[in-house]
Every structure is written in C-alpha cells, then in structure tokens.
Design a protein around this motif. Sequence first.
Motif, short mmCIF file in Angstrom:
data_model
loop_
_atom_site.label_atom_id
_atom_site.label_comp_id
_atom_site.label_asym_id
_atom_site.label_seq_id
_atom_site.Cartn_x
_atom_site.Cartn_y
_atom_site.Cartn_z
N TYR A 153 -2.49 -36.67 -13.09
CA TYR A 153 -1.33 -36.52 -13.97
C TYR A 153 -0.06 -36.64 -13.14
CZ TYR A 153 -4.77 -34.71 -17.30
OH TYR A 153 -5.86 -34.56 -18.14
N ASN A 154 0.52 -37.84 -13.12
CA ASN A 154 1.78 -38.08 -12.40
C ASN A 154 2.93 -37.83 -13.36
OD1 ASN A 154 0.63 -38.90 -9.91
ND2 ASN A 154 0.23 -40.93 -10.75
N GLN A 155 3.78 -36.85 -13.03
CA GLN A 155 4.85 -36.44 -13.93
C GLN A 155 6.19 -36.46 -13.20
OE1 GLN A 155 2.52 -32.98 -16.33
NE2 GLN A 155 2.25 -33.06 -14.14
N ALA A 156 7.24 -36.78 -13.93
CA ALA A 156 8.58 -36.86 -13.35
C ALA A 156 9.61 -36.89 -14.47
CB ALA A 156 8.72 -38.09 -12.47
N THR A 189 -0.26 -39.57 -19.91
CA THR A 189 -1.56 -40.24 -19.86
C THR A 189 -2.05 -40.28 -18.42
OG1 THR A 189 -1.00 -41.62 -21.75
CG2 THR A 189 -2.82 -42.36 -20.36
N PRO A 190 -3.23 -39.71 -18.14
CA PRO A 190 -3.69 -39.65 -16.76
C PRO A 190 -4.27 -40.96 -16.26
CG PRO A 190 -5.33 -38.66 -18.18
CD PRO A 190 -4.16 -39.02 -19.06
N THR A 246 -0.69 -33.59 -10.53
CA THR A 246 -1.71 -32.58 -10.81
C THR A 246 -3.04 -33.30 -10.95
OG1 THR A 246 -0.14 -31.13 -11.95
CG2 THR A 246 -2.48 -30.80 -12.42
N TYR A 247 -4.02 -32.83 -10.19
CA TYR A 247 -5.35 -33.43 -10.20
C TYR A 247 -6.32 -32.46 -10.87
CZ TYR A 247 -3.02 -36.25 -6.65
OH TYR A 247 -2.13 -37.05 -5.98
N ASN A 248 -7.16 -33.01 -11.75
CA ASN A 248 -8.04 -32.14 -12.52
C ASN A 248 -9.39 -32.82 -12.75
OD1 ASN A 248 -8.20 -29.57 -13.82
ND2 ASN A 248 -8.21 -30.58 -15.81
#
Length: 327
Positions: A101-104, A122-123, A82-84
Amino acid sequence: KIKKKKRRPLWHRILTPPTDNSMLILFIAGTGITDTGACPKLSDKTVTGIDLEEYVRASWFSQKQQTNPYQLSKDLNCVTATYNIDGSSVPGFSGTVVSVYNQANKGGIDGEPNFEAGERVTPLCARDLDAANGKLSVAPCFLPNFLAGPYWVVALEKDADGHYLAVGVIGGQPTESFADGCSTPSVTDGNDSFSVGANTGLWILTRDSVAAPDLIGKIEEALHAKGISTSQLLSVSQKGCSYDGFFMKPEPKSSAQEDNVRRPVLRAWCKRVLRDGVGLAYESTGRTLPPGSTRRKRSAFARFWLYTCRKRFAAPPAASCTDEGCQ
C-alpha cells in the motif's frame, strides 16, 4: 485541420515496444535489458537474513527517495509504505505474496491523498522470490511475475532487540553513473518516456515518520559502501502529516485506548499533587513551576491540577491553594 495523434492505451505502451529508437523498458525495473556499464553488480549485495514478518510488522515512512513514474517530485509528501500479508495472489505464482500500500498526498502535506476518501489505495503485489536475502518483485496483482520488477533491500539498521529501524531499497540494478556512484534513472515531472516503474526507484525508509538525521546518514553510508549514489535523492515532507485515511500498521490507537495508556501516569501524578501539593509534585519530576510567573498565574496553575485530579480520581479536597501549591 490537423488530426491529433491518438494516444496508445497504457497497457499497450507497457506490453509493446515504442515506435521510435528509444530503449524498450519493461514494467517496474524490467528484466534487466539495460547496459550496466561500470556500475557495480548489486544482485549479490542485497541484505541477507531478512525477517519478512518483522519487515511487514509496521508501516514505513519515506525520508528520501528518487522520483519514479508513480511518485513525481510534486507528490513526495507524507509518503508511506504499508506491507500486509493478507492472502493476495498473482497469476502463476504459488509463493508468498505481500500486498503493498503506497500512500502519499498530492501537491503538499495538506493535499489530496492518492486514493478515494473512505477507501484504501489499490495495492500492488510483492512476490517473495527470495525475501530472506532481500529480494522481492513488485507489480500490480493482475500481472504475472515476468512483468514485475526487482525490489531489493540493500541496507538495513535495527535495534538491539532486532526491530527494524530503517532500510535502503533500490528498484533493481543501477544503470546510471554519477560522481558518488551509480543509481537507477530518476523521472522528471511530465516525462513520458518510461512505462510505469521502468527500473527506477531508490528509497530510504524508516519506522519513524520524522527520523533522526544520524539514522538516515547510516543508511546513506551503507548505500555508498555498495557503490550506490545518493546524489539524486530528494527529501520527502513528513513533518505535519496527519495520514488521514491511510492504511497504517499498527493501527492508530482510539481515544479510549490512548486514555488507558495515559491514565496510570496521570493517577501517579495526581497522587503526588494531592499529597504534597502542586509545587512539590512538580519539583519531584525534576522541574520547577514556570519561571517568571506571577503569583496569580502560579495559583491558577495549582488550582487547575487540584480540580483535575479531584475530578478524575475522586480525591479528597485540599484545604487551600497558595503560591507554593495546594495543601
């Protein structure tokens, strides 16, 4: 007694050369201190005309990707990005900064997420070096640009309205040759020869969590056309993911919002049910009542919808329910 060798801290391993003869690679794609050999030069083959606002409009779901130091094969579950644009900044850079925001989930689709419950991951910070031509640079926000590495958009699919559907992203210039082209190095689980990032990464990202195979195929074709190998890509598990606690765009609708979306559809359906009976209303949608159902089951089906529609929309009661519907 054998004295254990003390492990250098991460910041020291990132910023200083290794003590052996291995190659010095800087942070996340480095600064190009690698031998590209016969691999095609990609710096002038990135996608042009990128709309950054559209790019960050919604979250991306990884469908296939190579491993890298922060995404090993065991962690390729429910991977999202997710890019913000939220006001983040980096030292010595005055341009646009995008929070990444790299999530997994770790270990499986039901595994623990890569962030603490109740908090966001943590972005990282993506620097807009030339985003319009598909070029950004990514690193933790506290690091200056010279320690950030390339994030290049090299393939893009969009719909008739210009909404982005899928992208192919590579972490800089390919350095390794394979039968079907060149790519960045993959990182095996437990391999500590790379500092975090280290000119690695190839991703196929889509807006849909489970993408159509032909859409993924189009991105793969575009990668091949630019001499990029797809043989090292691994599939990412997305089916069955709940994304609990993930920062997603657009934000998931609340139950009340979902009800507001469904209510007009339900109202139209109930109007037909109460006017024509369940059987005729169902057939008006191009369907028939469940085949092979007993008379009792068909009557129960009709009574359920009669009760639901009367309760939700205060419709007048029907006289009776039969196998053909409620009149």
